[in-house]
Design a protein around this motif. Structure first.
Motif: not given
Length: 545
Positions: A362-369, A377-381, A384-387
């Motif tokens: 979650l941290q890896f993909w969020k930081q990159e995106f 917030d868009k990433f979380d919504k 993150s569910y798919n991860i």
């Protein structure tokens, strides 16, 4: 073919003895309400075999697979035999491109694998019946799986031909004539007198320039219709007279293989035509649909690996231990700060398999995106569910495993703007060459890899890349999974005992082979009683006209 299920219960018949069928009409197959296959055999007779009579079904350690099997086997054995056959054919492919066929090293390694998987390979060996039976049934099961596309048929035919070539090469000379006869190849050895009359011409036309009179005297010469020896004729490697080719024993294998290829090619085409009827059987459809794509080694789930790498190691590991498919995904992610769904699935599950925890992912993909100007917030919504879903924390709680090479090569090809897939399978040759140059592969190494790619040996090309980037002559394993590439790389680079190695497959068939799990296949198997029988007689119609 009709099918019915009574009260949701699937009943099974007792395991039958092997049956050898007399020539005649093929049976009509049906499935009764109790899900038990029944067959009307027309004028065919069943022979109960015992003792030495069992050899009547399989008189030789090799065969042309002219008649389908006719016995009941369980779904567990059906799957196990198929997987073992795939393992054997993958070994045949790998050895064929990494060694010269027919050399001592090639022969010994292939024989060792055949022994390990308990298939037949030599004449005059005691207790060979079960090995020959396994060989017979598994070949026909893979016909069902590998008839579905031109690429699959081409691959299957090539590996089966190489396997037959190996077995024929160790067939005792006194057994060759009976094998040809049993295979419906009416090639008769000429008399010593006929051979002496044409001795000079036969030696001069032989494929081996070192052929001598003494060698010719020790082997048979076969008189074969010209049309059956066209390949030798094209290469000017055979003596012709009055419409017949005179072929020494050492050259007869080329003609035997041509006959085998022609028969198998026709049989696969006929099988493909009838495949929809086979797939309508709910017991077989999930297995057949995924068998040609299945991975037959370790599943590389995160058990025992979770948390073993840190996020700041990934950049370094990507250049040292990632296979090219994952290396290009990582590079694209770092440059574009985004990957499409296919790339996220392929790369995300790979990272999970090498030890990334859910929190790290979650941290890896969020930081990159976020670096790509995406709102947190868009990433979380949206992401993150798919991860969490891929880690089995959402939805049906399925803990997904990393993709195997076969799955990457054969499914979901990349489109414009995608970076997933297999570079050896999906890249333009010139772009692949440039990529290999950027990886510091030598010109000679690039040529070797491109030759393998041209021959559609994609996994072997990746294995060659592994050997070149790790400076080893023989990596000692058959590459079939990106995570296997990573762990074997780490084993070489660090010598760490903690890095998980590819498990050694046991010799005996296992009740639950370790294949890449598929939701449909798993649910189908779970719903079946482990003793459910698949009657092989019912498949006969799909192998014949």
């Amino acid at each position: 073919m009709t099918q019915g299920i009574r009260n949701g219960n699937l009943q099974a018949s007792e395991f039958q003895e092997a049956l050898c069928w007399a020539p005649g009409a093929w049976p009509e197959a049906s499935i009764k309400d109790n899900n038990e296959m029944q067959f009307s055999g027309g004028n065919r007779r069943r022979l109960r075999l015992g003792g030495d009579q069992r050899n009547a079904c399989y008189p030789h350690s090799l065969q042309f697979y002219l008649e389908p099997p006719s016995e009941n086997i369980s779904l567990i054995e059906f799957e196990s035999l198929a997987i073992d056959r795939v393992k054997l054919l993958k070994t045949v492919e790998n050895l064929g491109v990494s060694h010269v066929k027919g050399t001592e090293q090639y022969q010994s390694k292939l024989e060792a694998e055949i022994r390990r998987l308990k298939f037949s390979f030599r004449e005059n060996v005691e207790n060979e019946y079960e090995r020959r039976r396994r060989d017979h049934i598994s070949h026909f099961i893979l016909r069902l799986a590998y008839c579905q596309s031109e690429d699959l048929r081409r691959w299957f035919i090539q590996q089966e031909m190489d396997l037959l070539r190996f077995r024929f090469s160790i067939l005792p000379k006194d057994k060759i004539q009976s094998f040809l006869k049993d295979s419906h190849l009416h090639f008769e050895a000429i008399s010593d007198e006929e051979r002496s009359l044409r001795e000079h011409e036969i030696i001069a036309s032989s494929t081996s320039s070192s052929a001598s009179k003494s060698e010719l005297e020790l082997e048979s010469v076969y008189k074969i219709p010209f049309a059956d020896a066209l390949d030798l004729f094209r290469g000017r490697k055979v003596y012709l007279e009055d419409g017949f080719a005179y072929v020494p024993l050492k050259d007869i294998v080329a003609i035997v293989l041509n006959e085998f290829r022609a028969k198998l090619s026709k049989a696969l085409a006929l099988t493909a035509r009838s495949l929809p009827a086979v797939q309508s059987d709910e017991r077989l459809q999930p297995l057949l649909n995924h068998l040609s794509h299945s991975y037959t080694g370790q599943d590389y789930s995160t058990q025992g690996n979770a948390g073993k790498i840190s996020l700041d190691q990934i950049d370094s590991l990507s250049t040292k231990s990632f296979p090219p498919c994952m290396r290009q995904l990582h590079k694209a992610l770092r440059e574009n700060h985004h990957l499409r769904h296919g790339g996220r699935m392929q790369y995300g599950l790979f990272l999970k398999g090498i030890g990334l925890t859910l929190e790290q992912a979650l941290q890896f993909w969020k930081q990159e995106f976020i670096r790509g100007k995406m709102d947190p917030d868009k990433f979380d919504k949206g992401y993150s569910y798919n991860i969490r879903h891929s880690f089995g924390k959402e939805g049906k709680r399925t803990d997904y495993t990393p993709f195997s090479c076969m799955k990457i090569i054969l499914t979901n090809p990349p489109g414009q703007g995608d970076y997933h897939g297999c570079p050896f399978r999906h890249s333009d040759p010139e772009l692949l060459k440039q990529k290999l140059q950027s990886y510091k592969i030598s010109p000679d190494g690039i040529s070797q890899i491109l030759d393998l790619v041209k021959g559609t040996h994609y996994q072997v090309a990746c294995q060659k890349y592994f050997e070149m980037t790790h400076n080893v002559d023989d990596c000692g394993f058959s590459l079939s999974h990106p995570n296997q590439f990573f762990f074997e790389s780490q084993r070489i680079l660090t010598g760490s005992k903690d890095i998980r190695k590819e498990s050694i497959q046991p010799e005996a068939p296992q009740p639950k082979p370790s294949v890449q799990k598929n939701k449909d296949a798993s649910s189908a198997l779970a719903s079946l009683n482990s003793s459910l029988e698949v009657d092989m007689e019912g498949l006969e119609d799909y192998f014949n006209e």
